[in-house]
Design a protein around this motif. Structure first.
Motif, PDB file in Angstrom:
ATOM      1  N   THR A 166       0.871  -1.175   0.000  1.00 18.62           N
ATOM      2  CA  THR A 166       0.000   0.000   0.000  1.00 18.62           C
ATOM      3  C   THR A 166       0.911   1.229   0.000  1.00 18.62           C
ATOM      4  N   GLY A 167       0.300   2.407  -0.138  1.00 16.16           N
ATOM      5  CA  GLY A 167       1.074   3.647  -0.093  1.00 16.16           C
ATOM      6  C   GLY A 167       1.895   3.761   1.178  1.00 16.16           C
ATOM      7  N   TYR A 168       1.350   3.209   2.282  1.00 14.95           N
ATOM      8  CA  TYR A 168       2.057   3.295   3.566  1.00 14.95           C
ATOM      9  C   TYR A 168       3.359   2.497   3.548  1.00 14.95           C
ATOM     10  N   SER A 169       3.335   1.327   2.924  1.00 18.70           N
ATOM     11  CA  SER A 169       4.573   0.531   2.885  1.00 18.70           C
ATOM     12  C   SER A 169       5.565   1.130   1.882  1.00 18.70           C
ATOM     13  N   VAL A 170       5.045   1.782   0.837  1.00 23.36           N
ATOM     14  CA  VAL A 170       5.929   2.500  -0.102  1.00 23.36           C
ATOM     15  C   VAL A 170       6.682   3.585   0.674  1.00 23.36           C
ATOM     16  N   ALA A 171       5.940   4.315   1.518  1.00 21.87           N
ATOM     17  CA  ALA A 171       6.547   5.362   2.347  1.00 21.87           C
ATOM     18  C   ALA A 171       7.610   4.766   3.278  1.00 21.87           C
ATOM     19  N   GLY A 172       7.263   3.647   3.924  1.00 20.29           N
ATOM     20  CA  GLY A 172       8.198   2.981   4.840  1.00 20.29           C
ATOM     21  C   GLY A 172       9.476   2.560   4.138  1.00 20.29           C
ATOM     22  N   ASP A 173       9.337   2.006   2.935  1.00 20.78           N
ATOM     23  CA  ASP A 173      10.507   1.541   2.173  1.00 20.78           C
ATOM     24  C   ASP A 173      11.401   2.706   1.735  1.00 20.78           C
ATOM     25  N   LEU A 174      10.771   3.773   1.207  1.00 21.84           N
ATOM     26  CA  LEU A 174      11.547   4.945   0.763  1.00 21.84           C
ATOM     27  C   LEU A 174      12.361   5.519   1.926  1.00 21.84           C
ATOM     28  N   PHE A 175      11.695   5.645   3.068  1.00 18.92           N
ATOM     29  CA  PHE A 175      12.321   6.217   4.258  1.00 18.92           C
ATOM     30  C   PHE A 175      13.445   5.316   4.780  1.00 18.92           C
ATOM     31  N   ALA A 176      13.144   4.022   4.896  1.00 20.35           N
ATOM     32  CA  ALA A 176      14.132   3.063   5.429  1.00 20.35           C
ATOM     33  C   ALA A 176      15.381   3.014   4.558  1.00 20.35           C
ATOM     34  N   ASP A 177      15.187   2.951   3.242  1.00 17.18           N
ATOM     35  CA  ASP A 177      16.325   2.834   2.321  1.00 17.18           C
ATOM     36  C   ASP A 177      17.215   4.076   2.377  1.00 17.18           C
ATOM     37  N   LYS A 178      16.573   5.243   2.350  1.00 15.18           N
ATOM     38  CA  LYS A 178      17.342   6.500   2.334  1.00 15.18           C
ATOM     39  C   LYS A 178      18.063   6.719   3.671  1.00 15.18           C
ATOM     40  N   LEU A 179      17.371   6.411   4.770  1.00  9.49           N
ATOM     41  CA  LEU A 179      17.970   6.610   6.096  1.00  9.49           C
ATOM     42  C   LEU A 179      19.164   5.669   6.294  1.00  9.49           C
ATOM     43  N   LYS A 180      19.026   4.443   5.816  1.00 10.08           N
ATOM     44  CA  LYS A 180      20.123   3.469   5.921  1.00 10.08           C
ATOM     45  C   LYS A 180      21.338   3.967   5.122  1.00 10.08           C
ATOM     46  N   GLU A 181      21.047   4.479   3.924  1.00  2.24           N
ATOM     47  CA  GLU A 181      22.114   4.967   3.046  1.00  2.24           C
ATOM     48  C   GLU A 181      22.827   6.178   3.673  1.00  2.24           C
ATOM     49  N   LEU A 182      22.043   7.165   4.129  1.00  5.17           N
ATOM     50  CA  LEU A 182      22.628   8.397   4.684  1.00  5.17           C
ATOM     51  C   LEU A 182      23.405   8.139   5.975  1.00  5.17           C
ATOM     52  N   SER A 183      22.876   7.214   6.799  1.00  2.72           N
ATOM     53  CA  SER A 183      23.510   6.953   8.106  1.00  2.72           C
ATOM     54  C   SER A 183      24.579   5.865   8.024  1.00  2.72           C
ATOM     55  N   LYS A 184      24.844   5.415   6.803  1.00  9.41           N
ATOM     56  CA  LYS A 184      25.816   4.325   6.569  1.00  9.41           C
ATOM     57  C   LYS A 184      25.488   3.105   7.427  1.00  9.41           C
ATOM     58  N   GLY A 185      24.216   2.780   7.463  1.00 10.83           N
ATOM     59  CA  GLY A 185      23.781   1.568   8.158  1.00 10.83           C
ATOM     60  C   GLY A 185      23.662   1.683   9.662  1.00 10.83           C
ATOM     61  N   THR A 186      23.780   2.904  10.218  1.00 14.34           N
ATOM     62  CA  THR A 186      23.695   3.037  11.680  1.00 14.34           C
ATOM     63  C   THR A 186      22.261   3.300  12.165  1.00 14.34           C
ATOM     64  N   MET A 187      21.371   3.733  11.245  1.00 15.24           N
ATOM     65  CA  MET A 187      19.968   3.958  11.628  1.00 15.24           C
ATOM     66  C   MET A 187      19.090   3.084  10.744  1.00 15.24           C
ATOM     67  N   LEU A 188      18.523   2.048  11.350  1.00 18.42           N
ATOM     68  CA  LEU A 188      17.761   1.055  10.583  1.00 18.42           C
ATOM     69  C   LEU A 188      16.290   1.069  10.999  1.00 18.42           C
ATOM     70  N   ILE A 189      15.421   0.971  10.005  1.00 21.73           N
ATOM     71  CA  ILE A 189      13.976   1.023  10.246  1.00 21.73           C
ATOM     72  C   ILE A 189      13.378  -0.383  10.189  1.00 21.73           C
ATOM     73  N   ASP A 190      12.633  -0.741  11.233  1.00 23.35           N
ATOM     74  CA  ASP A 190      11.853  -1.987  11.239  1.00 23.35           C
ATOM     75  C   ASP A 190      10.391  -1.594  11.061  1.00 23.35           C
ATOM     76  N   GLN A 191       9.772  -2.106  10.000  1.00 27.58           N
ATOM     77  CA  GLN A 191       8.384  -1.730   9.725  1.00 27.58           C
ATOM     78  C   GLN A 191       7.396  -2.681  10.407  1.00 27.58           C
ATOM     79  N   PHE A 192       6.320  -2.095  10.940  1.00 21.95           N
ATOM     80  CA  PHE A 192       5.245  -2.863  11.575  1.00 21.95           C
ATOM     81  C   PHE A 192       3.931  -2.518  10.873  1.00 21.95           C
TER      82      PHE A 192
END
Length: 335
Positions: free
Chosen positions: A43-69
């Motif tokens: 759904t749009g919500y999981s698209v948002a979660g994926d975009l955010f998780a991927d970009k945050l992981k990239e910018l933080s060099k893997g130090t900030m990771l998102i677990d989606q619920f």
């Protein structure tokens, strides 16, 4: 003098210990954060979660990771808002309508026919002035959380067991609505009765006839299988299905300036990219529904609705408050 072999072995061992320590320190630096929403994946919500998780992981060099619920695992939207406010969940994406439960002026985003079309929704949600006004509204009207992005699940349509071709067709019918003053005023203005209930109860309520009509975006209707109990989808496009992404103030205050920058930049990916992707999901969902035999009524007389709704636009925004009025004017001004 000690045994050179032993000294060398000790030095190797010490180096290995130091390396292991630095590796484990590096591993500890990776922190996991919860990102919750009440819709399933795809759904749009999981698209948002994926975009955010991927970009945050990239910018933080893997130090900030998102677990989606997804799928309301941590609660329905009103509960999620309270959990974010309390700092028990770090991030959540919530409909602007349900956001009105903690900040009533957020109901402005649910005004009927506020947005002209799909393009206007995409541009309006990505507009920096609109975003700033939404952020300020939340910061000045509630505590414990901040808006970091806008999102969408397309626009909302009415679905039921019968066709709705004009406003007369919903007269006297029981419609499940989100808990906002906007909905409580608009549907009765159309001649319908409003019913409040959590999203998770919609399926059975349609099935048992506790209500006659529900309204949501096409993809939400599809992935939650609401077509099984309400097989007619009426393309009313009466309301944008807007969402806001929140961060808990507890987490925000604990972040360094650099981490805050990463979060802000990653969140901006959602505002800029997610709405267009949500509308793509809407189109593929409509095609899928058609292929399984769901009746889609496209020739709804929208003018019969807008004639009633338009005079309420300015009045409702003004009644909601100064933030709401400002947001309404900014959205209307987006070309």
């Amino acid at each position: 003098m000690g045994n050179p072999g032993k000294l060398f072995a000790a030095a190797i061992a010490a180096t290995a210990i130091m390396l292991a320590a630095s590796v484990s320190a590096g591993a500890q630096e990776a922190k996991h954060y919860r990102f919750a929403y009440d819709q399933p994946r795809n759904t749009g919500y999981s698209v948002a979660g994926d975009l955010f998780a991927d970009k945050l992981k990239e910018l933080s060099k893997g130090t900030m990771l998102i677990d989606q619920f997804p799928g309301a695992q941590l609660g329905q939207e009103p509960q999620l808002l309270q959990l974010v406010k309390a700092g028990d969940i770090e991030f959540a994406i919530i409909s602007s309508a349900n956001t009105a439960t903690i900040s009533p002026q957020a109901g402005v985003m649910s005004l009927h026919f506020l947005f002209r079309d799909e393009n206007h929704v995409i541009k309006g949600l990505a507009d920096p002035k609109v975003f700033e006004a939404l952020k300020t509204m939340i910061d000045e009207t509630t505590q414990g959380l901040h808006v970091i992005a806008t999102g969408s699940q397309g626009v909302r349509h009415m679905y039921s067991k019968k066709e709705i071709r004009n406003v007369g067709d919903i007269k006297g019918l029981k419609v499940r609505v989100q808990a906002t003053a906007t909905e409580d005023l608009m549907f009765p203005a159309y001649g319908a009765q409003t019913v409040h209930m959590p999203f998770g109860s919609v399926y059975t309520s349609l099935q048992t006839g506790v209500m006659d009509v529900a309204e949501n975006s096409i993809n939400v209707y599809l992935v939650n299988k609401h077509y099984e109990v309400a097989p007619v989808l009426n393309i009313t496009e009466h309301e944008a299905n807007n969402a806001l992404v929140f961060i808990s103030d507890k987490l925000w205050q604990s972040l360094s300036a650099e981490q805050k920058q990463w979060v802000t930049t990653a969140a901006n990916e959602i505002s800029q990219k997610e709405p267009a992707k949500a509308f793509e999901l809407e189109k593929s969902a409509a095609a899928k529904l058609k292929s399984i035999g769901v009746k889609i009524v496209t020739d709804v007389d929208k003018k019969s609705f807008t004639t009633i709704a338009d005079p309420y636009l300015d009045k409702l925004a003004k009644d909601l408050g100064p933030h709401a009025e400002k947001i309404k004017n900014l959205i209307r001004a987006v070309n």
